[in-house]
Design a protein around this motif. Structure first.
Motif, mmCIF file in Angstrom:
data_model
loop_
_atom_site.group_PDB
_atom_site.id
_atom_site.type_symbol
_atom_site.label_atom_id
_atom_site.label_comp_id
_atom_site.label_asym_id
_atom_site.label_seq_id
_atom_site.Cartn_x
_atom_site.Cartn_y
_atom_site.Cartn_z
ATOM 1 N N GLU A 102 0.821 -1.216 0.000
ATOM 2 C CA GLU A 102 0.000 0.000 0.000
ATOM 3 C C GLU A 102 0.853 1.263 0.000
ATOM 4 O O GLU A 102 0.534 2.230 -0.697
ATOM 5 C CB GLU A 102 -0.938 0.003 1.204
ATOM 6 C CG GLU A 102 -2.057 -0.997 1.065
ATOM 7 C CD GLU A 102 -2.870 -1.158 2.333
ATOM 8 O OE1 GLU A 102 -3.862 -1.900 2.264
ATOM 9 O OE2 GLU A 102 -2.536 -0.570 3.384
ATOM 10 N N ALA A 105 2.014 1.810 -3.410
ATOM 11 C CA ALA A 105 0.897 2.165 -4.296
ATOM 12 C C ALA A 105 0.438 3.613 -4.111
ATOM 13 O O ALA A 105 -0.202 4.174 -4.999
ATOM 14 C CB ALA A 105 -0.273 1.208 -4.079
ATOM 15 N N LEU A 106 0.777 4.236 -2.997
ATOM 16 C CA LEU A 106 0.403 5.642 -2.798
ATOM 17 C C LEU A 106 1.061 6.553 -3.830
ATOM 18 O O LEU A 106 0.588 7.659 -4.070
ATOM 19 C CB LEU A 106 0.773 6.101 -1.386
ATOM 20 C CG LEU A 106 -0.078 5.531 -0.259
ATOM 21 C CD1 LEU A 106 0.500 5.938 1.095
ATOM 22 C CD2 LEU A 106 -1.529 5.973 -0.392
ATOM 23 N N ASP A 107 2.135 6.080 -4.453
ATOM 24 C CA ASP A 107 2.834 6.849 -5.496
ATOM 25 C C ASP A 107 2.579 6.283 -6.887
ATOM 26 O O ASP A 107 3.301 6.611 -7.825
ATOM 27 C CB ASP A 107 4.340 6.860 -5.212
ATOM 28 C CG ASP A 107 4.678 7.623 -3.953
ATOM 29 O OD1 ASP A 107 4.032 8.660 -3.688
ATOM 30 O OD2 ASP A 107 5.584 7.177 -3.211
ATOM 31 N N ASP A 108 1.590 5.421 -7.024
ATOM 32 C CA ASP A 108 1.302 4.789 -8.318
ATOM 33 C C ASP A 108 0.925 5.835 -9.360
ATOM 34 O O ASP A 108 0.424 6.913 -9.038
ATOM 35 C CB ASP A 108 0.160 3.778 -8.158
ATOM 36 C CG ASP A 108 0.050 2.834 -9.329
ATOM 37 O OD1 ASP A 108 0.709 1.779 -9.291
ATOM 38 O OD2 ASP A 108 -0.688 3.172 -10.281
ATOM 39 N N ARG A 109 1.145 5.503 -10.619
ATOM 40 C CA ARG A 109 0.824 6.415 -11.728
ATOM 41 C C ARG A 109 -0.688 6.604 -11.895
ATOM 42 O O ARG A 109 -1.134 7.611 -12.432
ATOM 43 C CB ARG A 109 1.429 5.897 -13.026
ATOM 44 C CG ARG A 109 0.775 4.624 -13.538
ATOM 45 C CD ARG A 109 1.448 4.054 -14.790
ATOM 46 N NE ARG A 109 0.811 2.844 -15.230
ATOM 47 C CZ ARG A 109 1.087 1.629 -14.795
ATOM 48 N NH1 ARG A 109 2.021 1.453 -13.886
ATOM 49 N NH2 ARG A 109 0.442 0.586 -15.266
ATOM 50 N N ARG A 111 -4.545 7.118 -10.541
ATOM 51 C CA ARG A 111 -5.325 7.661 -9.438
ATOM 52 C C ARG A 111 -6.126 6.573 -8.726
ATOM 53 O O ARG A 111 -6.229 6.556 -7.501
ATOM 54 C CB ARG A 111 -6.259 8.751 -9.968
ATOM 55 C CG ARG A 111 -7.151 9.379 -8.918
ATOM 56 C CD ARG A 111 -8.076 10.430 -9.514
ATOM 57 N NE ARG A 111 -8.968 9.896 -10.513
ATOM 58 C CZ ARG A 111 -10.139 9.330 -10.243
ATOM 59 N NH1 ARG A 111 -10.559 9.220 -9.011
ATOM 60 N NH2 ARG A 111 -10.900 8.871 -11.202
ATOM 61 N N ARG A 114 -3.868 4.646 -6.372
ATOM 62 C CA ARG A 114 -3.502 5.480 -5.217
ATOM 63 C C ARG A 114 -4.664 5.577 -4.240
ATOM 64 O O ARG A 114 -4.490 5.463 -3.023
ATOM 65 C CB ARG A 114 -3.083 6.884 -5.676
ATOM 66 C CG ARG A 114 -1.774 6.930 -6.429
ATOM 67 C CD ARG A 114 -1.280 8.363 -6.632
ATOM 68 N NE ARG A 114 -2.246 9.251 -7.252
ATOM 69 C CZ ARG A 114 -2.387 9.441 -8.560
ATOM 70 N NH1 ARG A 114 -1.618 8.784 -9.417
ATOM 71 N NH2 ARG A 114 -3.292 10.289 -9.029
ATOM 72 N N ALA A 118 -4.889 4.316 -0.323
ATOM 73 C CA ALA A 118 -5.222 5.225 0.780
ATOM 74 C C ALA A 118 -6.428 4.730 1.561
ATOM 75 O O ALA A 118 -6.415 4.716 2.798
ATOM 76 C CB ALA A 118 -5.469 6.630 0.240
ATOM 77 N N VAL A 136 -4.150 11.901 -0.397
ATOM 78 C CA VAL A 136 -4.511 11.116 -1.577
ATOM 79 C C VAL A 136 -6.023 11.139 -1.773
ATOM 80 O O VAL A 136 -6.520 11.336 -2.887
ATOM 81 C CB VAL A 136 -3.984 9.667 -1.481
ATOM 82 C CG1 VAL A 136 -4.554 8.793 -2.584
ATOM 83 C CG2 VAL A 136 -2.471 9.643 -1.518
#
Length: 144
Positions: A102, A105-109, A111, A114, A118, A136
């Motif tokens: 997780e 994934a908060l910095d995933d490309r 939305r 992300r 969150a 997020v």
């Protein structure tokens, strides 16, 4: 169709006992076969299979967890990747792996991924909620 008959909501949470309870029991009996749909070429079928995985026992079959992790990491559909991340938060038996996945994934490309990360983190958090997770969510709400 099976997720509807089993009365699962969009996060795979079962409705109160009713006809859905009997359908869930039947789905559980066939779950190993149905998990083959996690690799179906159609993203809609993959997403439905992810929701069906929620009705399985916990912790989930290690092969299902590996397939969900693969979907989260490399599926071309952002929604499928987000759904797989949500499923992993519920089904992966290793809390440290869930938290690490997780956090990444908060910095995933995408939305959707992300936001799924969150929301999953917020499910386990207590007030005051972590600012990074709230940021997020706030960004997703303003950009939708």
């Amino acid at each position: 169709m099976l997720t509807g008959l089993a009365e699962l909501d969009e996060r795979g949470v079962p409705a109160p006992e009713s006809l859905g309870g009997r359908v869930r029991a039947a789905v559980l009996a066939e779950l190993p076969l149905l998990m083959g749909c996690l690799t179906d070429p159609d993203p809609f079928v993959r997403q439905a299979a992810i929701r069906l995985a929620y009705v399985g026992t916990r912790p989930a079959d290690p092969a299902v967890v590996r397939t969900l992790a693969d979907l989260h990491e490399s599926d071309p559909s952002a929604l499928t990747r987000a759904d797989a991340l949500t499923a992993l938060a519920l089904l992966d038996p290793d809390p440290a792996t869930v938290r690490d996945r997780e956090a990444t994934a908060l910095d995933d490309r995408d939305r959707e991924v992300r936001l799924a990360a969150a929301l999953s983190g917020l499910d386990r958090a207590e007030p005051p909620y972590p600012a990074a997770l709230m940021a997020v969510v706030a960004t997703a709400r303003t950009s939708s």
